[in-house]
Design an enzyme around this catalytic site. Structure first.
Site, PDB file in Angstrom:
ATOM      1  N   CYS A 197       0.812  -1.213   0.000  1.00 47.28           N
ATOM      2  CA  CYS A 197       0.000   0.000   0.000  1.00 47.28           C
ATOM      3  C   CYS A 197       0.848   1.266   0.000  1.00 47.28           C
ATOM      4  CB  CYS A 197      -0.910   0.025   1.229  1.00 47.28           C
ATOM      5  SG  CYS A 197      -2.065  -1.360   1.293  1.00 47.28           S
ATOM      6  N   ARG A 243      -6.230   4.767  -2.016  1.00 51.96           N
ATOM      7  CA  ARG A 243      -6.360   3.332  -1.729  1.00 51.96           C
ATOM      8  C   ARG A 243      -6.348   3.088  -0.231  1.00 51.96           C
ATOM      9  NH1 ARG A 243      -2.097  -1.476  -3.471  1.00 51.96           N
ATOM     10  NH2 ARG A 243      -3.233  -3.191  -2.475  1.00 51.96           N
TER      11      ARG A 243
END
Length: 303
Positions: A197, A243
């Site tokens: 991430c 995200r």
């Protein structure tokens, strides 16, 4: 009609180039290719099956196509290089690759294998031809995962920045959120911003696909192409910021299980697609402005 002298002067696939390709050189090239197959299979198993290497097959296919396409244009420049420097370099690189294969350091092994292939290519076609093939050869290097030490060095500040930015943004809207380093606490949940991430995977994948797009559309305008390349990293970071936000909100509103598995991977794919579309959109917006700027700066002054 070309004369015999004209044909002799062109060092392409005929003439001197064809004569200098000895059986030993061809056998060496075939041997190195066979030697490289286990490394490529290892890269496929260890890297291409995960998110960090999902772009690998795309890069391999498009890179080989670019190489073939460019080779047809510059093959007349090919002149086999002297063999002595080639053997010296191979004597260093091959034992290093054998060592990395034994120790299963997949990242270094892949790059060493590729370096060996480049040396063999140099021995077959020479430096001038390789200069003309620089972009396909550089682009193909994206099929290998970056070394973990480099990833760790780059991702730590990215993960911290993304964590702090997400906490700051959601705190504005009154969410019960806090954090420490790469750990995020929201409600009764604790999340860890992992390397996936942090943006490094998106930056690598986005860079590879975007470079292919930029090269195909703007290879004759390197200054503008460089401008688009510089936009890749900020676009990837912003995409990964959203995200992380999506995963935090899914965890808070739907539970930890909902934010893992399919939805976690789907968020990554979605944000990557949006980032890629953003690069395309920026190109559409910036290209007319760039052309207008170039036209204005190149206008002859009157006075």
């Amino acid at each position: 009609m070309a004369t015999a002298a004209d044909i002799e002067a062109r060092p392409g696939l005929s003439g001197p180039f064809a004569r200098k390709l000895s059986a030993g050189t061809i056998a060496l090239a075939i041997g190195v290719l066979i030697f490289s197959v286990p490394t490529m299979l290892f890269v496929v198993r260890q890297s291409w099956t995960g998110e960090e290497g999902a772009h690998g097959p795309i890069v391999l296919v498009t890179g080989l196509w670019l190489l073939y396409r460019r080779w047809k244009e510059i093959s007349h420049l090919a002149v086999p290089a002297a063999s002595a420097p080639v053997w010296i370099v191979l004597a260093v690189l091959i034992p290093m690759q054998i060592f990395t294969r034994i120790t299963q350091i997949v990242e270094i092994e892949g790059y060493l294998m590729y370096a060996i292939l480049l040396v063999i290519l140099y021995s077959l076609v020479g430096l001038e031809a390789m200069k003309k093939l620089w972009f396909p050869l550089f682009y193909l290097a994206f099929i290998f995962p970056p070394p973990e030490t480099v990833v760790a060095f780059v991702t730590v500040p990215m993960k911290i920045w993304l964590s702090e930015a997400a906490i700051w943004f959601l705190d504005i809207f009154g969410y019960p959120i806090g954090g420490e380093g790469v750990r995020i606490f929201i409600g009764q949940y604790e999340l860890l911003v992992a390397a996936a991430c942090s943006g490094i995977n998106s930056i690598i994948s986005l860079s590879a696909i975007s470079l292919f797009y930029i090269y195909m559309r703007h290879q004759a305008h390197w200054q503008y192409a460089l401008l688009l390349v510089l936009l890749i990293v900020p676009v990837a970071l912003v995409a990964n910021f959203f995200r992380v936000l999506i995963l935090i909100l899914l965890t808070y509103h739907a539970g930890e299980a909902a934010a893992q598995g399919f939805l976690h991977n789907f968020a990554g794919i979605l944000m990557f697609a949006i980032a890629l579309m953003t690069i395309f959109a920026l190109d559409i917006i910036l290209k007319p402005l760039w052309d207008r700027y170039i036209a204005k700066t190149t206008e002859p002054s009157h006075g």
